[in-house]
Write a protein that holds these residues in place. Structure first.
Motif, mmCIF file in Angstrom:
data_model
loop_
_atom_site.group_PDB
_atom_site.id
_atom_site.type_symbol
_atom_site.label_atom_id
_atom_site.label_comp_id
_atom_site.label_asym_id
_atom_site.label_seq_id
_atom_site.Cartn_x
_atom_site.Cartn_y
_atom_site.Cartn_z
ATOM 1 N N ALA A 60 0.830 -1.210 0.000
ATOM 2 C CA ALA A 60 0.000 0.000 0.000
ATOM 3 C C ALA A 60 0.856 1.249 0.000
ATOM 4 O O ALA A 60 0.403 2.334 -0.324
ATOM 5 C CB ALA A 60 -0.928 -0.006 1.210
ATOM 6 N N GLN A 61 2.105 1.108 0.397
ATOM 7 C CA GLN A 61 2.985 2.270 0.433
ATOM 8 C C GLN A 61 4.314 1.871 -0.194
ATOM 9 O O GLN A 61 4.766 0.735 -0.028
ATOM 10 C CB GLN A 61 3.225 2.662 1.891
ATOM 11 C CG GLN A 61 3.205 4.164 2.127
ATOM 12 C CD GLN A 61 3.314 4.474 3.606
ATOM 13 O OE1 GLN A 61 4.327 4.203 4.214
ATOM 14 N NE2 GLN A 61 2.252 5.004 4.174
ATOM 15 N N ASP A 62 4.909 2.807 -0.917
ATOM 16 C CA ASP A 62 6.196 2.483 -1.532
ATOM 17 C C ASP A 62 7.288 2.504 -0.488
ATOM 18 O O ASP A 62 7.176 3.155 0.534
ATOM 19 C CB ASP A 62 6.558 3.539 -2.585
ATOM 20 C CG ASP A 62 5.623 3.435 -3.771
ATOM 21 O OD1 ASP A 62 5.250 4.486 -4.299
ATOM 22 O OD2 ASP A 62 5.251 2.299 -4.111
ATOM 23 N N GLY A 63 8.347 1.840 -0.781
ATOM 24 C CA GLY A 63 9.474 1.896 0.146
ATOM 25 C C GLY A 63 10.079 0.537 0.303
ATOM 26 O O GLY A 63 9.463 -0.480 -0.005
ATOM 27 N N GLU A 64 11.307 0.550 0.783
ATOM 28 C CA GLU A 64 12.006 -0.704 0.992
ATOM 29 C C GLU A 64 11.643 -1.192 2.390
ATOM 30 O O GLU A 64 11.739 -0.456 3.355
ATOM 31 C CB GLU A 64 13.510 -0.442 0.877
ATOM 32 C CG GLU A 64 14.381 -1.676 0.853
ATOM 33 C CD GLU A 64 13.951 -2.726 -0.155
ATOM 34 O OE1 GLU A 64 13.613 -2.362 -1.285
ATOM 35 O OE2 GLU A 64 13.966 -3.910 0.209
ATOM 36 N N ALA A 65 11.223 -2.448 2.484
ATOM 37 C CA ALA A 65 10.872 -2.991 3.789
ATOM 38 C C ALA A 65 12.139 -3.255 4.583
ATOM 39 O O ALA A 65 13.091 -3.821 4.060
ATOM 40 C CB ALA A 65 10.087 -4.280 3.615
ATOM 41 N N GLU A 66 12.159 -2.826 5.843
ATOM 42 C CA GLU A 66 13.291 -3.151 6.714
ATOM 43 C C GLU A 66 12.733 -4.005 7.835
ATOM 44 O O GLU A 66 12.237 -3.488 8.835
ATOM 45 C CB GLU A 66 13.923 -1.879 7.252
ATOM 46 C CG GLU A 66 14.631 -1.091 6.155
ATOM 47 C CD GLU A 66 15.286 0.181 6.676
ATOM 48 O OE1 GLU A 66 15.582 0.245 7.880
ATOM 49 O OE2 GLU A 66 15.480 1.092 5.867
ATOM 50 N N LEU A 67 12.795 -5.323 7.660
ATOM 51 C CA LEU A 67 12.140 -6.242 8.576
ATOM 52 C C LEU A 67 13.052 -6.618 9.735
ATOM 53 O O LEU A 67 14.182 -7.036 9.526
ATOM 54 C CB LEU A 67 11.729 -7.514 7.811
ATOM 55 C CG LEU A 67 10.893 -7.251 6.553
ATOM 56 C CD1 LEU A 67 10.838 -8.502 5.690
ATOM 57 C CD2 LEU A 67 9.490 -6.825 6.949
#
Lengths: 268, 204, 204
Positions: free
Chosen positions: A112-119
C-alpha cells in the motif's frame, strides 16, 4: 459582561481550548517516559513469551526492570533484513518495535505504500529466532511474535496481542495459552502460497484425532473474523520473511531434529 | 449533613440509578462487564470523570456562553477522559488493563451519564454538590456494572477477578454468557428485581 | 458488485445496534412507538450520511499518517491521527447544529415532527462509532464510505423500528408489573441480538 455576545463566546471558547490543550500537552510530556517504559517492557515480554522463556503472566509479575534485565541477558542479535532476505544493519539490542512501527511496516509489506521494507529479526542466545507479525482483526489491529527453532522452519512458540477484539472470543488470541500452544512444533511452509493457515472448522488431523505436523492449526470457535485476520497477518508477514529464512545456511539435519525432539520430550 | 446533600448522594445509587432508571450509559455496560477487573476500572474511571467534570463545569457555570455550552462541556469532559487514559497507561499495575479497556475509556466522552448529569445538575448547582452528584452517579453506575460483571465472569469464565472459582468443581464455562446479548438480559433481570422491591418505579 | 455487498453487509452483519451495541441509550428511550422511532431512525440515517463522508475526506487528506503529503513533501511524515476523536466529534456537533437550522428553515413541519431528536443525535455513539469504524476499515474511495454510511444508518433504522413494533405489541401482553417497560425491553433486545448473531462473520 454579556455572556451571550459573539465576541465573548469566541474568546471564551478559544481560551478553554487553549487551556485544555496546554494541560494535556504538559501531562502527556511528563508521563511519556513511564508510558514508553511500560510499552517496551510489554513488547519484550511478548517476544520472550513467544520464545518460550516463560508465560506472559510470569513476566507480568516480574515487573519492568526484571523483564528488561532478563531480555538483555538472553538476546544475542537484532538486525533488519530487506525483502530479498539480505541483512541490512544491526540495531541496538535494547530497541524493540512498537505496534505503530509494525503498522508502518505493514503498509509497505502489503504494497500500500512504496518503500524498501526493513524487517526486524531477533535472535536469542539459544538460537531461537523471533519475528513480528501484524494485521487487521475484527475491530482493530492485531499483532504478535512467532519464534522459530534453530532450523528456521519449525515453530517454537507464538504470542499475540490486539487492540480491541471481542472479549472472550477474538481476545483469545492473547488470553488463551492453549490456542498459542497450537503453533508449537508446526512449521512454516515458506514456499507455499499461504505460508501458514488458521483454518475454520479445524486443520487436518491424524486418524486418532491428534494434530498433524503441518502449517495449519484450528481457528478459534466463535471468533472466525479474528482468526481469519490473524491467519492473513501471519501468512503475509512470514511470506515477507521467506527469503531470509530460506536463505539461512541449513544447519545439520540431526542437530535440528534433536532440538525438536528435545522440546517434544520435555513436554511429555 | 443537610437533607438535600444526603438526597443528592443516595439518590443515584438506587432510586435514581443512571442505568436502571435513567437509562444512561448502556453501551459501555455491555462491553466492559466480561470481567470484574474491567468493570471495576471502568467504574472508577467514570466516577473520576463525572465527579471532576461536574466540579469544573459547575465552577464555570456562570461564565459559560450559552451558544457554546455543548462545546465547552465536551472539551472539559474530553480532557478528563484523556487524562484518565494517560494516567492508567503510566502505571505498571494498570497498564495492561488500560490496553484492554482503551476503546471504552475513550467512549466515556460520549457516555450519556456524564453529559446527562452535567446538563441536569452541574450547570444549575454549586460546585461541591455537583461533584458529589457526579461521584454518586458514577457509584450507582459502577454498582450495576459490578453486579453484571459478577455473573458474566462467574458463569462465562468460571472465575472471579481472575481466580478460578467454578472451574475448580469442573464447571464448563458458558460461552453465551460472554456475549453482549446476555448482559442485556441480565440488566433486564436487575431492573425486574429493583422494581419488584420499589413498586413506585413500575410503569403503568 | 462491491458496493452492493458492502451495503448489505453494513445493514445486517455490521449492524450498529446488534453487532456493536452503539447508540443504545436513545435506542431504548425512543422505541415506545413506531412513528417516533421511525422519525429518529430517519434523522440518524441523515446525520450519518452527511458526517461520515466529510470525516472520510478529513481522514484521507488531513488526519491519517502521510495524509498531508499534498501540502509538500516535508509534511509526508506527519501523523495527526491522535486528533481524530476531537475532529470527528466537532464535525458531528457542527453538522447536527446546521441540519437543525436548515430543517427548521425549509421544512417546519418536519422540524416539529423530529422535535428534540435532532440535537440528541450529537451524542449518539452510533454516529461517532460510524466515523471511527470508517477509519479502521480503510475504504478505497468516498463512494464506499458513503455506501457504508447509508447502510449503517439503515441498519440502525431497522433495529429501532422493529423494536418499537415489538414493544407496541408487548403492551397488550400480560407482562409482570415489575418487568413492564424497561425490564422486558432489555430482555427483548437481548433476544433480538442473539438472533442477529446468525449474521456474524458472513463474508459477502
Amino acid at each position: 459582561m454579556n455572556t451571550n455576545s459573539n465576541a465573548y463566546t469566541i474568546i471564551y471558547t478559544t481560551a478553554i481550548v487553549v487551556v485544555v490543550a496546554a494541560v494535556l500537552a504538559f501531562v502527556s510530556q511528563s508521563l511519556k517516559g513511564k508510558q514508553e517504559a511500560n510499552e517496551k517492557a510489554d513488547t519484550i515480554s511478548q517476544m520472550m513469551t513467544a520464545a518460550q522463556f516463560g508465560s506472559k503472566a510470569d513476566f507480568q509479575a516480574k515487573g519492568n526492570t526484571a523483564v528488561l534485565a532478563e531480555y538483555a541477558e538472553n538476546i544475542a542479535e537484532a538486525f533488519t533484513v530487506n525483502s530479498k532476505g539480505q541483512k541490512i544493519a544491526d540495531f541496538d539490542l535494547g530497541k524493540v518495535y512498537s505496534p505503530s512501527e509494525l503498522k508502518k511496516l505493514n503498509y509497505i509489506i502489503k504494497g500500500a505504500q512504496d518503500g524498501e521494507a526493513e524487517l526486524p529479526v531477533f535472535i536469542f542466545k539459544d538460537s531461537t529466532t523471533v519475528v513480528p507479525v501484524y494485521g487487521a482483526g475484527l475491530w482493530g489491529a492485531i499483532w504478535g511474535y512467532i519464534a522459530f527453532e534453530p532450523d528456521g522452519k519449525t515453530i517454537k512458540g507464538a504470542y499475540f496481542d490486539h487492540e480491541s477484539e471481542t472479549a472472550g472470543l477474538g481476545s483469545k488470541i492473547k488470553d488463551d495459552v492453549n490456542f498459542q500452544n497450537e503453533f508449537k512444533n508446526e512449521y512454516a511452509d515458506f514456499g507455499a502460497e499461504k505460508v501458514f493457515e488458521i483454518v475454520k472448522g479445524g486443520s487436518p488431523k491424524e486418524a486418532d484425532g491428534s494434530e498433524i505436523i503441518d502449517n495449519k492449526i484450528d481457528a478459534i470457535t466463535g471468533a472466525t473474523m479474528t482468526s481469519n485476520g490473524l491467519s492473513e497477518a501471519v501468512s503475509q508477514w512470514l511470506k515477507a520473511y521467506a527469503p531470509y529464512f530460506e536463505g539461512l545456511a541449513p544447519i545439520e539435519e540431526e542437530v535440528a531434529e534433536e532440538a525438536v525432539e528435545e522440546t517434544i520430550a520435555e513436554e511429555e | 449533613m443537610n437533607a438535600n446533600l444526603k438526597e443528592t448522594i443516595l439518590n443515584p445509587i438506587f432510586k435514581g440509578n443512571p442505568i436502571t432508571v435513567l437509562v444512561l450509559g448502556i453501551c459501555s455496560s455491555l462491553a466492559v462487564t466480561v470481567t470484574l477487573k474491567g468493570a471495576l476500572v471502568m467504574a472508577l474511571s467514570v466516577i473520576a470523570v463525572t465527579g471532576i467534570s461536574s466540579l469544573i463545569l459547575s465552577t464555570l457555570r456562570n461564565t459559560i456562553p450559552s451558544r457554546a455550552r455543548i462545546i465547552v462541556q465536551l472539551v472539559v469532559v474530553a480532557m478528563m477522559v484523556i487524562l484518565v487514559d494517560q494516567i492508567l497507561k503510566s502505571f505498571e499495575a494498570t497498564y495492561a488493563i488500560d490496553k484492554q479497556l482503551s476503546v471504552y475509556i475513550g467512549l466515556i466522552i460520549t457516555n450519556c451519564i456524564v453529559m446527562g448529569r452535567i446538563e441536569a445538575f452541574a450547570l444549575g448547582n454549586k460546585p461541591i454538590p455537583s461533584m458529589l452528584d457526579g461521584i454518586a452517579n458514577g457509584v450507582g453506575y459502577g454498582m450495576i456494572l459490578l453486579i453484571v460483571a459478577f455473573f458474566r465472569e462467574l458463569l462465562g469464565s468460571g472465575t472471579l477477578f481472575g481466580f478460578d472459582v467454578l472451574n475448580r468443581i469442573g464447571y464448563v464455562p458458558n460461552n453465551l454468557v460472554i456475549l453482549p446479548p446476555f448482559a442485556l438480559i441480565l440488566l433486564g433481570c436487575i431492573v425486574w428485581v429493583q422494581r419488584a422491591i420499589q413498586k413506585d418505579l413500575q410503569e403503568k | 458488485m462491491e458496493y452492493l455487498s458492502l451495503f448489505v453487509k453494513s445493514i445486517f452483519v455490521d449492524n450498529m445496534i446488534f453487532a456493536y451495541f452503539l447508540g443504545m441509550c436513545s435506542y431504548l428511550a425512543v422505541s415506545k412507538n413506531v412513528k417516533t422511532a421511525a422519525g429518529l431512525g430517519v434523522a440518524v440515517i441523515f446525520v450519518l450520511f452527511v458526517t461520515l463522508p466529510i470525516n472520510y475526506m478529513l481522514n484521507e487528506y488531513v488526519l491519517k499518517p502521510g495524509a498531508l503529503a499534498w501540502l509538500g513533501s516535508d509534511f509526508a511524515n506527519v501523523d495527526l491521527s491522535f486528533l481524530s476523536f476531537i475532529v470527528f466529534i466537532a464535525v458531528i456537533a457542527a453538522i447536527v447544529q446546521i441540519v437543525e437550522m436548515v430543517v427548521e428553515k425549509f421544512s417546519p413541519s418536519l422540524y416539529s415532527a423530529l422535535g428534540i431528536f435532532l440535537p440528541l443525535i450529537a451524542v449518539n455513539c452510533a454516529i461517532l462509532g460510524g466515523s471511527l469504524f470508517m477509519q479502521q476499515k480503510d475504504f478505497v474511495n468516498i463512494g464506499e464510505a458513503t455506501v457504508y454510511s447509508l447502510g449503517s444508518g439503515l441498519g440502525w433504522f431497522l433495529a429501532i423500528v422493529s423494536l418499537a413494533a415489538i414493544r407496541e405489541r408487548l403492551s397488550y401482553s400480560n407482562v409482570p408489573a415489575a418487568l413492564k417497560g424497561l425490564g422486558i425491553t432489555f430482555i427483548t433486545v437481548g433476544l433480538m441480538a442473539i438472533a442477529f448473531m446468525t449474521f456474524m462473520g458472513i463474508a459477502l
